[in-house]
Design a protein around this motif. Structure first.
Motif, PDB file in Angstrom:
ATOM      1  N   SER A  35     -68.423  83.596  33.471  1.00  0.00           N
ATOM      2  CA  SER A  35     -69.169  84.791  33.045  1.00  0.00           C
ATOM      3  C   SER A  35     -68.454  85.506  31.907  1.00  0.00           C
ATOM      4  O   SER A  35     -69.094  85.966  30.958  1.00  0.00           O
ATOM      5  N   GLY A  36     -67.140  85.599  31.994  1.00  0.00           N
ATOM      6  CA  GLY A  36     -66.356  86.238  30.931  1.00  0.00           C
ATOM      7  C   GLY A  36     -66.477  85.496  29.615  1.00  0.00           C
ATOM      8  O   GLY A  36     -66.622  86.111  28.554  1.00  0.00           O
ATOM      9  N   MET A  37     -66.414  84.171  29.676  1.00  0.00           N
ATOM     10  CA  MET A  37     -66.548  83.370  28.451  1.00  0.00           C
ATOM     11  C   MET A  37     -67.937  83.531  27.856  1.00  0.00           C
ATOM     12  O   MET A  37     -68.097  83.639  26.636  1.00  0.00           O
ATOM     13  N   PHE A  38     -68.956  83.535  28.695  1.00  0.00           N
ATOM     14  CA  PHE A  38     -70.330  83.706  28.216  1.00  0.00           C
ATOM     15  C   PHE A  38     -70.498  85.069  27.549  1.00  0.00           C
ATOM     16  O   PHE A  38     -71.059  85.174  26.451  1.00  0.00           O
ATOM     17  N   ALA A  39     -70.005  86.111  28.201  1.00  0.00           N
ATOM     18  CA  ALA A  39     -70.114  87.466  27.657  1.00  0.00           C
ATOM     19  C   ALA A  39     -69.368  87.578  26.322  1.00  0.00           C
ATOM     20  O   ALA A  39     -69.864  88.196  25.376  1.00  0.00           O
ATOM     21  N   THR A  40     -68.197  86.955  26.234  1.00  0.00           N
ATOM     22  CA  THR A  40     -67.441  86.979  24.986  1.00  0.00           C
ATOM     23  C   THR A  40     -68.198  86.241  23.888  1.00  0.00           C
ATOM     24  O   THR A  40     -68.244  86.691  22.738  1.00  0.00           O
ATOM     25  N   GLY A  41     -68.813  85.121  24.225  1.00  0.00           N
ATOM     26  CA  GLY A  41     -69.602  84.366  23.246  1.00  0.00           C
ATOM     27  C   GLY A  41     -70.777  85.166  22.722  1.00  0.00           C
ATOM     28  O   GLY A  41     -71.025  85.197  21.507  1.00  0.00           O
ATOM     29  N   VAL A  42     -71.478  85.828  23.604  1.00  0.00           N
ATOM     30  CA  VAL A  42     -72.628  86.645  23.188  1.00  0.00           C
ATOM     31  C   VAL A  42     -72.151  87.801  22.313  1.00  0.00           C
ATOM     32  O   VAL A  42     -72.734  88.088  21.261  1.00  0.00           O
ATOM     33  N   ARG A  43     -71.081  88.433  22.731  1.00  0.00           N
ATOM     34  CA  ARG A  43     -70.540  89.564  21.966  1.00  0.00           C
ATOM     35  C   ARG A  43     -70.050  89.104  20.588  1.00  0.00           C
ATOM     36  O   ARG A  43     -70.237  89.789  19.594  1.00  0.00           O
ATOM     37  N   THR A  44     -69.450  87.911  20.543  1.00  0.00           N
ATOM     38  CA  THR A  44     -68.976  87.356  19.273  1.00  0.00           C
ATOM     39  C   THR A  44     -70.156  87.073  18.347  1.00  0.00           C
ATOM     40  O   THR A  44     -70.114  87.374  17.159  1.00  0.00           O
ATOM     41  N   TYR A  45     -71.223  86.495  18.895  1.00  0.00           N
ATOM     42  CA  TYR A  45     -72.399  86.173  18.091  1.00  0.00           C
ATOM     43  C   TYR A  45     -72.996  87.427  17.446  1.00  0.00           C
ATOM     44  O   TYR A  45     -73.477  87.397  16.325  1.00  0.00           O
ATOM     45  N   HIS A  46     -72.949  88.547  18.154  1.00  0.00           N
ATOM     46  CA  HIS A  46     -73.539  89.785  17.653  1.00  0.00           C
ATOM     47  C   HIS A  46     -72.527  90.694  16.952  1.00  0.00           C
ATOM     48  O   HIS A  46     -72.872  91.813  16.575  1.00  0.00           O
ATOM     49  N   ALA A  47     -71.305  90.218  16.750  1.00  0.00           N
ATOM     50  CA  ALA A  47     -70.284  91.031  16.085  1.00  0.00           C
ATOM     51  C   ALA A  47     -70.652  91.262  14.626  1.00  0.00           C
ATOM     52  O   ALA A  47     -71.279  90.408  13.985  1.00  0.00           O
ATOM     53  N   VAL A  48     -70.271  92.410  14.114  1.00  0.00           N
ATOM     54  CA  VAL A  48     -70.490  92.744  12.710  1.00  0.00           C
ATOM     55  C   VAL A  48     -69.134  92.978  12.052  1.00  0.00           C
ATOM     56  O   VAL A  48     -68.141  93.190  12.731  1.00  0.00           O
ATOM     57  N   PRO A  49     -69.095  92.941  10.727  1.00  0.00           N
ATOM     58  CA  PRO A  49     -67.822  93.166  10.033  1.00  0.00           C
ATOM     59  C   PRO A  49     -67.145  94.447  10.516  1.00  0.00           C
ATOM     60  O   PRO A  49     -67.805  95.466  10.722  1.00  0.00           O
ATOM     61  N   GLY A  50     -65.838  94.344  10.704  1.00  0.00           N
ATOM     62  CA  GLY A  50     -65.067  95.481  11.171  1.00  0.00           C
ATOM     63  C   GLY A  50     -64.784  95.456  12.666  1.00  0.00           C
ATOM     64  O   GLY A  50     -63.927  96.179  13.135  1.00  0.00           O
ATOM     65  N   GLU A  51     -65.508  94.637  13.408  1.00  0.00           N
ATOM     66  CA  GLU A  51     -65.272  94.525  14.848  1.00  0.00           C
ATOM     67  C   GLU A  51     -64.218  93.465  15.117  1.00  0.00           C
ATOM     68  O   GLU A  51     -64.023  92.540  14.320  1.00  0.00           O
ATOM     69  N   VAL A  52     -63.573  93.567  16.260  1.00  0.00           N
ATOM     70  CA  VAL A  52     -62.467  92.680  16.618  1.00  0.00           C
ATOM     71  C   VAL A  52     -62.895  91.216  16.672  1.00  0.00           C
ATOM     72  O   VAL A  52     -62.160  90.335  16.225  1.00  0.00           O
ATOM     73  N   LEU A  53     -64.074  90.923  17.192  1.00  0.00           N
ATOM     74  CA  LEU A  53     -64.512  89.538  17.369  1.00  0.00           C
ATOM     75  C   LEU A  53     -65.166  88.934  16.123  1.00  0.00           C
ATOM     76  O   LEU A  53     -65.499  87.747  16.109  1.00  0.00           O
ATOM     77  N   TYR A  54     -65.338  89.726  15.075  1.00  0.00           N
ATOM     78  CA  TYR A  54     -66.012  89.213  13.882  1.00  0.00           C
ATOM     79  C   TYR A  54     -65.300  88.019  13.241  1.00  0.00           C
ATOM     80  O   TYR A  54     -65.972  87.046  12.873  1.00  0.00           O
ATOM     81  N   PRO A  55     -63.976  88.028  13.118  1.00  0.00           N
ATOM     82  CA  PRO A  55     -63.310  86.838  12.549  1.00  0.00           C
ATOM     83  C   PRO A  55     -63.593  85.567  13.360  1.00  0.00           C
ATOM     84  O   PRO A  55     -63.749  84.486  12.791  1.00  0.00           O
ATOM     85  N   LEU A  56     -63.701  85.695  14.668  1.00  0.00           N
ATOM     86  CA  LEU A  56     -64.024  84.536  15.509  1.00  0.00           C
ATOM     87  C   LEU A  56     -65.434  84.040  15.191  1.00  0.00           C
ATOM     88  O   LEU A  56     -65.680  82.828  15.124  1.00  0.00           O
ATOM     89  N   LYS A  57     -66.344  84.948  14.954  1.00  0.00           N
ATOM     90  CA  LYS A  57     -67.714  84.578  14.580  1.00  0.00           C
ATOM     91  C   LYS A  57     -67.710  83.787  13.276  1.00  0.00           C
ATOM     92  O   LYS A  57     -68.383  82.768  13.148  1.00  0.00           O
ATOM     93  N   ARG A  58     -66.923  84.235  12.309  1.00  0.00           N
ATOM     94  CA  ARG A  58     -66.869  83.557  11.017  1.00  0.00           C
ATOM     95  C   ARG A  58     -66.214  82.179  11.130  1.00  0.00           C
ATOM     96  O   ARG A  58     -66.621  81.236  10.450  1.00  0.00           O
ATOM     97  N   VAL A  59     -65.207  82.047  11.985  1.00  0.00           N
ATOM     98  CA  VAL A  59     -64.574  80.737  12.200  1.00  0.00           C
ATOM     99  C   VAL A  59     -65.585  79.769  12.801  1.00  0.00           C
ATOM    100  O   VAL A  59     -65.690  78.618  12.376  1.00  0.00           O
ATOM    101  N   ALA A  60     -66.335  80.237  13.788  1.00  0.00           N
ATOM    102  CA  ALA A  60     -67.354  79.387  14.401  1.00  0.00           C
ATOM    103  C   ALA A  60     -68.412  78.987  13.373  1.00  0.00           C
ATOM    104  O   ALA A  60     -68.847  77.833  13.323  1.00  0.00           O
ATOM    105  N   GLU A  61     -68.801  79.924  12.533  1.00  0.00           N
ATOM    106  CA  GLU A  61     -69.787  79.640  11.487  1.00  0.00           C
ATOM    107  C   GLU A  61     -69.250  78.594  10.503  1.00  0.00           C
ATOM    108  O   GLU A  61     -69.967  77.675  10.107  1.00  0.00           O
ATOM    109  N   SER A  62     -68.005  78.737  10.107  1.00  0.00           N
ATOM    110  CA  SER A  62     -67.391  77.766   9.188  1.00  0.00           C
ATOM    111  C   SER A  62     -67.351  76.375   9.802  1.00  0.00           C
ATOM    112  O   SER A  62     -67.586  75.376   9.122  1.00  0.00           O
ATOM    113  N   THR A  63     -67.069  76.321  11.089  1.00  0.00           N
ATOM    114  CA  THR A  63     -67.039  75.038  11.792  1.00  0.00           C
ATOM    115  C   THR A  63     -68.421  74.397  11.781  1.00  0.00           C
ATOM    116  O   THR A  63     -68.549  73.202  11.529  1.00  0.00           O
ATOM    117  N   VAL A  64     -69.429  75.184  12.023  1.00  0.00           N
ATOM    118  CA  VAL A  64     -70.804  74.667  12.014  1.00  0.00           C
ATOM    119  C   VAL A  64     -71.161  74.148  10.616  1.00  0.00           C
ATOM    120  O   VAL A  64     -71.809  73.107  10.480  1.00  0.00           O
TER     121      VAL A  64
END
Length: 173
Positions: A35-64
């Motif tokens: 559940s924690g991993m799922f919640a983190t994934g959802v939060r990462t997907y919806h992160a915007v610039p300036g938020e803590v999880l945003y760099p993780l979102k961009r890394v995932a995007e680059s990988t894709v």
């Protein structure tokens, strides 16, 4: 002291029965972790610039993007990334963050970079296909209403971006 009676050979002592909570603990721990991993994934997907999880979102995007199997797929994935940047810019407009202007500027720059990469790939194939034209119309619908809400420098960036996508779709490349 009398000696304890010896257990008959071949028989075992009955093990004490463990409580239900002890038996289910591994399942509960796994469920909480999942559940924690799922919640983190959802939060990462919806992160915007300036938020803590945003760099993780961009890394995932680059990988894709790296995993694209051909030029058309890569162009489509870059268009999807540009759409995300436009949505992020729109969400940043309402933020009261002190570095909002800088974040908007970076997001607009990233949006333009992804758009240019995607549309260049489309142009190399020799034509602006329907997907690219739809993409340009969608981007215009998102970016154009933002213009009055942007400061001077960011408004200029957004205006140049709109000119670029208009030029691309108008030329029929």
């Amino acid at each position: 002291a009398p000696a304890a009676p010896a257990a008959p050979a071949g028989s075992r002592r009955p093990r004490p029965r463990r409580s239900l909570l002890v038996r289910l603990r591994p399942v509960l721990v796994f469920g909480v972790a999942l559940s924690g991993m799922f919640a983190t994934g959802v939060r990462t997907y919806h992160a915007v610039p300036g938020e803590v999880l945003y760099p993780l979102k961009r890394v995932a995007e680059s990988t894709v993007l790296v995993l694209a199997y051909d030029e058309k797929d890569r162009a489509e994935r870059e268009m999807a990334a540009a759409r995300l940047r436009a949505a992020e810019t729109a969400s940043l407009i309402g933020e009261a963050a002190p570095d909002r202007r800088r974040l908007i500027a970076q997001t607009l720059d990233d949006m333009e970079t992804k758009t240019r990469a995607a549309l260049t790939r489309v142009a190399l194939r020799g034509h602006a296909d329907g997907e690219a034209r739809r993409f340009a119309r969608q981007q215009r619908k998102v970016v154009e209403p933002l213009l009055p809400k942007l400061d001077g420098e960011n408004r200029d960036k957004a205006t140049q971006y709109l000119r670029y996508i208009d030029t691309f779709t108008a030329s029929g490349r």
